[in-house]
Design an enzyme around this catalytic site. Structure first.
Site, short mmCIF file in Angstrom:
data_model
loop_
_atom_site.label_atom_id
_atom_site.label_comp_id
_atom_site.label_asym_id
_atom_site.label_seq_id
_atom_site.Cartn_x
_atom_site.Cartn_y
_atom_site.Cartn_z
N GLU A 3 40.55 113.69 74.28
CA GLU A 3 40.39 112.28 73.94
C GLU A 3 40.86 111.43 75.12
O GLU A 3 41.99 111.56 75.57
CB GLU A 3 41.22 111.94 72.69
CG GLU A 3 41.02 110.50 72.27
CD GLU A 3 41.82 110.12 71.04
OE1 GLU A 3 43.03 110.40 71.02
OE2 GLU A 3 41.23 109.53 70.13
N CYS A 10 39.59 105.39 67.85
CA CYS A 10 39.64 106.80 67.46
C CYS A 10 38.25 107.30 67.07
O CYS A 10 38.00 108.49 67.10
CB CYS A 10 40.62 106.99 66.32
SG CYS A 10 40.41 105.80 65.02
N GLU A 46 46.09 109.71 60.19
CA GLU A 46 44.81 109.37 60.83
C GLU A 46 45.06 109.51 62.32
O GLU A 46 45.79 108.71 62.90
CB GLU A 46 44.40 107.92 60.53
CG GLU A 46 44.24 107.60 59.07
CD GLU A 46 42.94 108.08 58.49
OE1 GLU A 46 42.16 108.74 59.21
OE2 GLU A 46 42.70 107.82 57.30
N LYS A 81 56.00 99.57 60.34
CA LYS A 81 56.42 99.54 61.74
C LYS A 81 55.18 99.51 62.63
O LYS A 81 54.53 100.52 62.86
CB LYS A 81 57.27 100.76 62.12
CG LYS A 81 57.98 100.55 63.45
CD LYS A 81 58.14 101.79 64.29
CE LYS A 81 56.97 102.13 65.13
NZ LYS A 81 56.60 101.17 66.18
#
Ligand code: NAP
Ligand code: MG
Length: 460
Positions: free
Chosen positions: A360, A268, A234, A159
């Protein structure tokens, strides 16, 4: 054509804000159909002999290489990334399938000395695995999961993120053209809240491999717990780029923009906290400003472009919210008019506990944090919930290794920014996730160890 919920998914090109494509939007019924197809094809796929499975994976790698130009352009337009970067990523996709083509013939077990017979172990596939991927490196991250999963004999339901489904859909076609049996690789394009959720909860899915935000990762781990699904995650990062005064400052400053503004900061691994030894702060900031002014923000399809737009208007707004009250050391001009543009921005030395220094941002924003000695550098680098990547710049080799051992992070580079190679493990410490992708061990995450004892002594 529409999905079972009657919906269509409109895919927007971030550099123009115009419609790039429309595809049927899947609902729960399509997820169930994809899982059923993957389940039906599993017994035959796991029984394909290892050399034949390797050949099919090599055929898929060749098909990806043959479609390299088309896939690169599609990825550049859909994700808004510079065409040169997209070419590198699609090259890595093919390389990933090539690398894991060697795995089927190397999934060996052990023999273990025991009393009364022979004990041996096998690496068995899990069955149907569900892969849920983000929009920042759409096909590359999908390939990191698909290739080891298929190599180990699993069948797959992928997906992709709704914002960037186009290269994944094309990969599904290429897999069939390359000769993979129907049902082995299935692609379902629909929202995470319905389709992703259904994959996580589906009783016939043995494992979820997820890349995305820490928040969604936590909800996936919780959802998977009910059926004891295997999960690898992750997740996000807030990585440190640690620069000592004895480093080659010119080289560190030349590399620093790419380390945090690459992929418009939607990475990331972005080294968004630049820790600089106090005596070098001023010189470093001047050098980095000069390097930033050499960046070219603009049309992803222009060969000279080094940074494209952000992925969406909503994401641009989220990134902008971090700048309130901060003072800017350097920023780069961006195009006028349509496109989700955002200036690469370097912020002046800031409080290590401020929002820009701890959360982040996932956009092209970096902050400089001064430090006084090695111990303080390690303390600040580790003062985060994340632990994904990082860099250390110094001329002192022993110090580099002390730092490398002291920083709590999954991957780290010395006098370099690179984080990811097909042949080396990649993944996070702490809330950056668990499990490793890429490298020789990635197939571990798509297999179970089975122990078989064969009695040779009648008494056992
Ligand atoms: P996200 O919102 O977590 O979405 C990632 C994927 O999960 C998408 O396919 C999304 O579907 C799906 N999803 C959303 N909600 C879900 C749910 N409740 N159940 C199941 N699936 C669900 O992340 P993103 O916004 O795409 O990407 C940005 C984040 O990913 C950043 O935090 C970044 O650090 C992280 N990231 C990490 C890595 C790494 O390797 N560690 C790599 C890239 C990105 P839809 O979007 O289609 O709804
Ligand atoms: Mg999201």
């Amino acid at each position: 054509m529409t999905g079972s919920d009657g919906g269509r998914l409109v895919v927007i090109e971030p550099a123009t804000e115009e419609v790039l494509a429309e595809v049927p939007r899947a609902g729960v019924a399509e997820v169930d159909a994809a899982v059923a197809a993957a389940k039906a094809s599993y017994p035959a796929w796991r029984a394909v002999d290892p050399a034949a499975r390797a050949s099919l994976m090599l055929a898929l790698a060749a098909a990806i290489e043959a479609a390299h130009g088309e896939l690169s352009t599609l990825e550049a337009r859909n994700a808004g990334k510079p065409i040169a970067d997209a070419r590198g990523e699609i090259g890595m996709v093919a390389a990933t399938f090539r690398y894991y083509a060697a795995a089927p013939e190397r999934l060996t077990g052990e023999t273990i000395p025991v009393a009364g017979g022979v004990a041996m172990t096998f690496r068995e596939p899990l069955g149907v695995v569900g892969l849920i991927t983000p929009w920042n490196f759409p096909l590359a991250i999908a390939a990191w999961k698909i290739a080891p999963a298929l190599a180990a004999g699993n069948t797959v339901v992928l997906k992709p993120a709704e914002l960037t489904p186009l290269t994944a859909l094309r990969l599904g076609e290429l897999a069939l053209e390359a000769g993979l049996p129907e049902g082995v690789l299935n692609v379902v394009v629909g929202p995470g809240s319905t389709c992703g959720r259904r994959l996580v909860e589906h009783p016939d899915v043995a494992k979820i491999a997820f890349t995305g935000s820490t928040e969604v990762g936590a909800s996936i781990a919780a959802g998977a717990a009910a059926s004891i699904k295997r999960v690898t995650l992750e997740l996000g990062g807030k990585s440190a780029n640690v620069i000592f005064a004895d480093a080659d400052l010119e080289a560190a400053a030349a590399a620093a923009p790419g380390a945090v503004f690459g992929n418009a900061g939607q990475d990331c691994c972005a080294r968004s906290r630049i820790l600089v030894e106090r005596p070098a702060v001023e010189e470093f900031v001047d050098l980095m400003r000069d390097k930033m002014l050499q960046m070219r923000v603009g049309d992803p399809l222009d060969e000279r472009t080094t940074m494209g737009p952000l992925i969406s208007a909503g994401h641009r707004q989220a990134v902008a919210s971090f700048l309130a009250g901060e003072s800017v050391a350097a920023s780069v001009p961006v195009p006028d008019g349509s496109g989700f543009w955002f200036s690469p921005t370097l912020l002046y030395p800031t409080d290590p506990s401020s929002r820009v220094a701890t959360e982040e941002i996932f956009g092209p924003v970096a902050c400089v944090i001064p430090f006084d000695d090695e111990a303080e550098a390690i303390r600040i680098a580790n003062d985060t919930i994340y632990g994904l990547s990082g860099s250390i710049w110094t001329g002192d080799g022993a110090r580099a290794l002390r730092l490398a051992r002291g920083v709590e992070t999954g991957v780290l580079s010395v006098n370099s920014n690179s984080s990811v190679r097909v042949s080396t493990p990649f993944g996070g410490f702490k809330q950056s996730g668990y499990g490793r992708e890429l490298g020789p061990h990635a197939t571990d995450a798509y297999t179970e160890v089975k122990t078989v004892f064969y009695a040779t002594d009648a008494k056992m």
